[in-house]
Design a protein around this motif. Structure first.
Motif, mmCIF file in Angstrom:
data_model
loop_
_atom_site.group_PDB
_atom_site.id
_atom_site.type_symbol
_atom_site.label_atom_id
_atom_site.label_comp_id
_atom_site.label_asym_id
_atom_site.label_seq_id
_atom_site.Cartn_x
_atom_site.Cartn_y
_atom_site.Cartn_z
ATOM 1 N N GLY A 37 0.822 -1.196 0.000
ATOM 2 C CA GLY A 37 0.000 0.000 0.000
ATOM 3 C C GLY A 37 0.858 1.249 0.000
ATOM 4 O O GLY A 37 0.578 2.219 -0.688
ATOM 5 N N GLY A 38 1.942 1.230 0.797
ATOM 6 C CA GLY A 38 2.849 2.365 0.824
ATOM 7 C C GLY A 38 3.633 2.469 -0.463
ATOM 8 O O GLY A 38 4.011 3.553 -0.900
ATOM 9 N N LEU A 39 3.910 1.313 -1.096
ATOM 10 C CA LEU A 39 4.710 1.291 -2.307
ATOM 11 C C LEU A 39 4.038 2.098 -3.414
ATOM 12 O O LEU A 39 4.667 2.831 -4.171
ATOM 13 N N PHE A 40 2.689 1.969 -3.528
ATOM 14 C CA PHE A 40 1.958 2.683 -4.559
ATOM 15 C C PHE A 40 1.270 3.934 -4.022
ATOM 16 O O PHE A 40 0.482 4.561 -4.714
ATOM 17 N N GLY A 87 -3.016 6.911 -1.097
ATOM 18 C CA GLY A 87 -3.732 7.892 -0.312
ATOM 19 C C GLY A 87 -3.380 7.899 1.153
ATOM 20 O O GLY A 87 -3.901 8.697 1.911
ATOM 21 N N GLY A 88 -2.533 7.020 1.615
ATOM 22 C CA GLY A 88 -2.186 6.955 3.019
ATOM 23 C C GLY A 88 -1.079 7.931 3.355
ATOM 24 O O GLY A 88 -0.391 8.447 2.491
ATOM 25 N N THR A 89 -0.927 8.201 4.620
ATOM 26 C CA THR A 89 0.169 9.046 5.081
ATOM 27 C C THR A 89 1.121 8.203 5.881
ATOM 28 O O THR A 89 0.719 7.544 6.843
ATOM 29 N N ARG A 90 2.350 8.202 5.514
ATOM 30 C CA ARG A 90 3.341 7.348 6.164
ATOM 31 C C ARG A 90 3.815 7.997 7.457
ATOM 32 O O ARG A 90 4.108 9.180 7.515
ATOM 33 N N THR A 91 3.856 7.169 8.500
ATOM 34 C CA THR A 91 4.332 7.664 9.783
ATOM 35 C C THR A 91 5.843 7.657 9.800
ATOM 36 O O THR A 91 6.503 7.069 8.950
ATOM 37 N N ASN A 147 12.085 9.402 8.101
ATOM 38 C CA ASN A 147 10.987 8.526 7.710
ATOM 39 C C ASN A 147 11.466 7.141 7.275
ATOM 40 O O ASN A 147 10.714 6.172 7.309
ATOM 41 N N GLY A 148 12.691 7.036 6.825
ATOM 42 C CA GLY A 148 13.205 5.759 6.349
ATOM 43 C C GLY A 148 12.877 5.462 4.907
ATOM 44 O O GLY A 148 13.367 4.490 4.345
ATOM 45 N N VAL A 149 12.009 6.282 4.287
ATOM 46 C CA VAL A 149 11.637 6.086 2.877
ATOM 47 C C VAL A 149 11.636 7.439 2.182
ATOM 48 O O VAL A 149 11.488 8.486 2.816
ATOM 49 N N ILE A 150 11.797 7.380 0.883
ATOM 50 C CA ILE A 150 11.664 8.585 0.070
ATOM 51 C C ILE A 150 10.624 8.307 -1.001
ATOM 52 O O ILE A 150 10.453 7.161 -1.439
ATOM 53 N N SER A 151 9.895 9.335 -1.392
ATOM 54 C CA SER A 151 8.815 9.191 -2.374
ATOM 55 C C SER A 151 9.191 9.917 -3.653
ATOM 56 O O SER A 151 9.879 10.930 -3.637
ATOM 57 N N ARG A 152 8.701 9.379 -4.753
ATOM 58 C CA ARG A 152 8.908 10.028 -6.047
ATOM 59 C C ARG A 152 7.701 9.750 -6.925
ATOM 60 O O ARG A 152 7.010 8.743 -6.754
ATOM 61 N N GLY A 207 2.549 7.408 -7.532
ATOM 62 C CA GLY A 207 3.543 7.847 -6.574
ATOM 63 C C GLY A 207 4.206 6.633 -5.956
ATOM 64 O O GLY A 207 3.521 5.721 -5.479
ATOM 65 N N PHE A 208 5.529 6.574 -5.998
ATOM 66 C CA PHE A 208 6.260 5.412 -5.498
ATOM 67 C C PHE A 208 7.068 5.788 -4.256
ATOM 68 O O PHE A 208 7.596 6.899 -4.157
ATOM 69 N N SER A 209 7.145 4.850 -3.337
ATOM 70 C CA SER A 209 7.996 5.014 -2.161
ATOM 71 C C SER A 209 9.032 3.905 -2.159
ATOM 72 O O SER A 209 8.727 2.758 -2.518
ATOM 73 N N GLU A 210 10.250 4.242 -1.755
ATOM 74 C CA GLU A 210 11.307 3.241 -1.689
ATOM 75 C C GLU A 210 12.196 3.524 -0.486
ATOM 76 O O GLU A 210 12.240 4.649 0.023
ATOM 77 N N PRO A 211 12.880 2.507 0.006
ATOM 78 C CA PRO A 211 13.763 2.710 1.159
ATOM 79 C C PRO A 211 14.831 3.752 0.851
ATOM 80 O O PRO A 211 15.364 3.823 -0.249
ATOM 81 N N CYS A 212 15.096 4.537 1.880
ATOM 82 C CA CYS A 212 16.109 5.571 1.726
ATOM 83 C C CYS A 212 17.495 4.936 1.586
ATOM 84 O O CYS A 212 17.889 4.096 2.397
ATOM 85 N N ASP A 213 18.228 5.321 0.534
ATOM 86 C CA ASP A 213 19.563 4.771 0.316
ATOM 87 C C ASP A 213 20.555 5.247 1.364
ATOM 88 O O ASP A 213 21.501 4.543 1.718
ATOM 89 N N GLU A 214 20.331 6.438 1.878
ATOM 90 C CA GLU A 214 21.302 7.026 2.799
ATOM 91 C C GLU A 214 21.322 6.294 4.144
ATOM 92 O O GLU A 214 22.384 6.011 4.696
#
Length: 387
Positions: free
Chosen positions: A121-124, A127-131, A191-196, A202-209
């Motif tokens: 759900g977070g990946l796509f 409409g949710g808000t990531r904590t 957040n641990g993730v970045i969105s693009r 809209g995609f979310s993926e783990p933060c590389d940093e």
């Protein structure tokens, strides 16, 4: 643990069970391996110690239904390489650009059950808000102890020696070198993730940093290498409450496996096994015992001293008591658990002890009694259906 390690490790193979094994089969397999491979049973054997760690790691995942579901679904989803950076890559073979902490991803779920559905759900970005990123709680740990019957009835404090992942004693679980602290990741703002955005999606993926953890450790602890966890042997003092029964589990909050980088520890569940007693039995909160008596004691009546959990008491046997009758001594049983308090009862079953041999005087006296009994008109089989 990184994605690649999570997927490549076969936890079922580590425990020697099939992927369809029941929870009981997994528990039995782990208990046998843990007993055989425990460092106390193999002092100085580094191979056994490493194997023990692998078995413990496998059990920590497969013994938890939620983690086992995540593990199975993740391996199934990624087995064909269907996930790459930025989302699904159909036909591209997928693969991983680098490792990141999959446990932290599952810990960053929306207000759902934290399973794979929340991850997708977070990946796509539906409409949710990531904590904000939350450190992953440590796994629950199970162990066993055996108590004597009277210890279980009255309560006891026992020491348990365990080898399990615990907070690092050098950095106190933070993962950072003493005198330093982790800092919030500047790329994902913790957040641990970045969105693009890519077209309509809209995609979310783990933060590389920060590799999905939400924080960065510039100076890792030299003892735990930044994880905040060490596998060490410790002794835990466990208070077993009065009245515990065989097979009952005692929960010790926060005494399980340490969480990653200072996250809360899991819980420890102690399964209690109770040995049999030579004198007492148990029926709920009531104690039971069998009291040997003579025929004359039942006929004439007597008072007999019997043991309890707190010393001896006298039990009155009324004249004419039948063999097998149960005499109740109130409040001398097992302490009751709950707000009411108090204790159960002691149930004493009288049982005639028949002498195997009598001397001449006793035999003659018994014969005279038998004749007198007949003369009095007593018939033990009067009214018996089989007469």
């Amino acid at each position: 643990m990184s994605q690649r390690e999570w997927i490549e490790k076969d936890f079922y193979k580590e425990l020697g069970v099939s992927s369809s094994a029941s929870q009981d089969e997994i528990k039995k397999a782990y208990r046998k391996l843990a007993r055989d491979l425990h460092p106390d049973a193999n002092p100085g054997d580094t191979k056994a110690e490493e194997r023990f760690k692998s078995v413990s790691e496998a059990h920590a995942v497969l013994s938890d239904p939620a983690k086992r579901k995540e593990y199975d679904e993740t391996r199934k989803l990624f087995a064909g390489g269907g996930y790459g950076r930025g989302g699904f890559t159909p036909g591209a073979g997928g693969g991983f650009s680098q490792d990141f902490n999959i446990g932290d991803i599952f810990g960053q779920a929306n207000a759902g059950d934290g399973g794979l559905g929340d991850l997708l759900g977070g990946l796509f970005n539906r409409g949710g808000t990531r904590t904000a990123s939350r450190p992953r709680r440590g796994a629950d740990v199970e162990t066993e102890t055996t108590l004597g019957f009277r210890e279980a009835a009255q309560g006891v404090t026992v020491p348990l020696r365990m080898t399990s992942p615990s907070p690092c004693t050098t950095c106190h679980g933070s993962g950072a070198k003493p005198g330093t602290s982790p800092r919030v990741c500047p790329v994902c703002n913790g957040n641990g993730v970045i969105s693009r955005n890519q077209g309509a999606f809209g995609f979310s993926e783990p933060c590389d940093e920060c590799r999905g953890s939400g924080s960065i450790i510039d100076d890792p602890c030299v003892d735990c290498h930044g994880s905040g966890i060490q596998n060490r042997t410790r002794t835990i003092t466990v208070r077993i409450p009065p009245g515990v029964s065989d097979g009952q589990k005692i929960r010790l909050a926060g005494q399980g496996e340490a969480g990653l980088r200072g996250a809360p520890s899991g819980d420890l569940y102690v399964t209690v096994h109770v040995s049999q007693d030579k004198v007492f039995g148990r029926n709920g909160d009531d104690l039971t015992l069998v009291l040997p008596v003579s025929y004359s004691e039942l006929v004439l009546g007597t008072t007999v001293s019997v043991p309890t959990l707190e010393g001896r008491v006298g039990v009155k046997v009324p004249p004419g008591t039948a063999d097998g009758r149960i005499l109740r001594v109130r409040g001398r049983g097992v302490p009751k658990r709950g707000p009411g308090g108090g204790a159960g009862d002691l149930l004493v079953t009288v049982k005639v002890a028949v002498p195997q041999k009598l001397d001449d005087n006793a035999a003659e006296a018994l014969k005279r009694y038998a004749e007198a009994e007949k003369t009095s008109g007593f018939d033990p089989r009067a009214g018996w259906a089989g007469a």
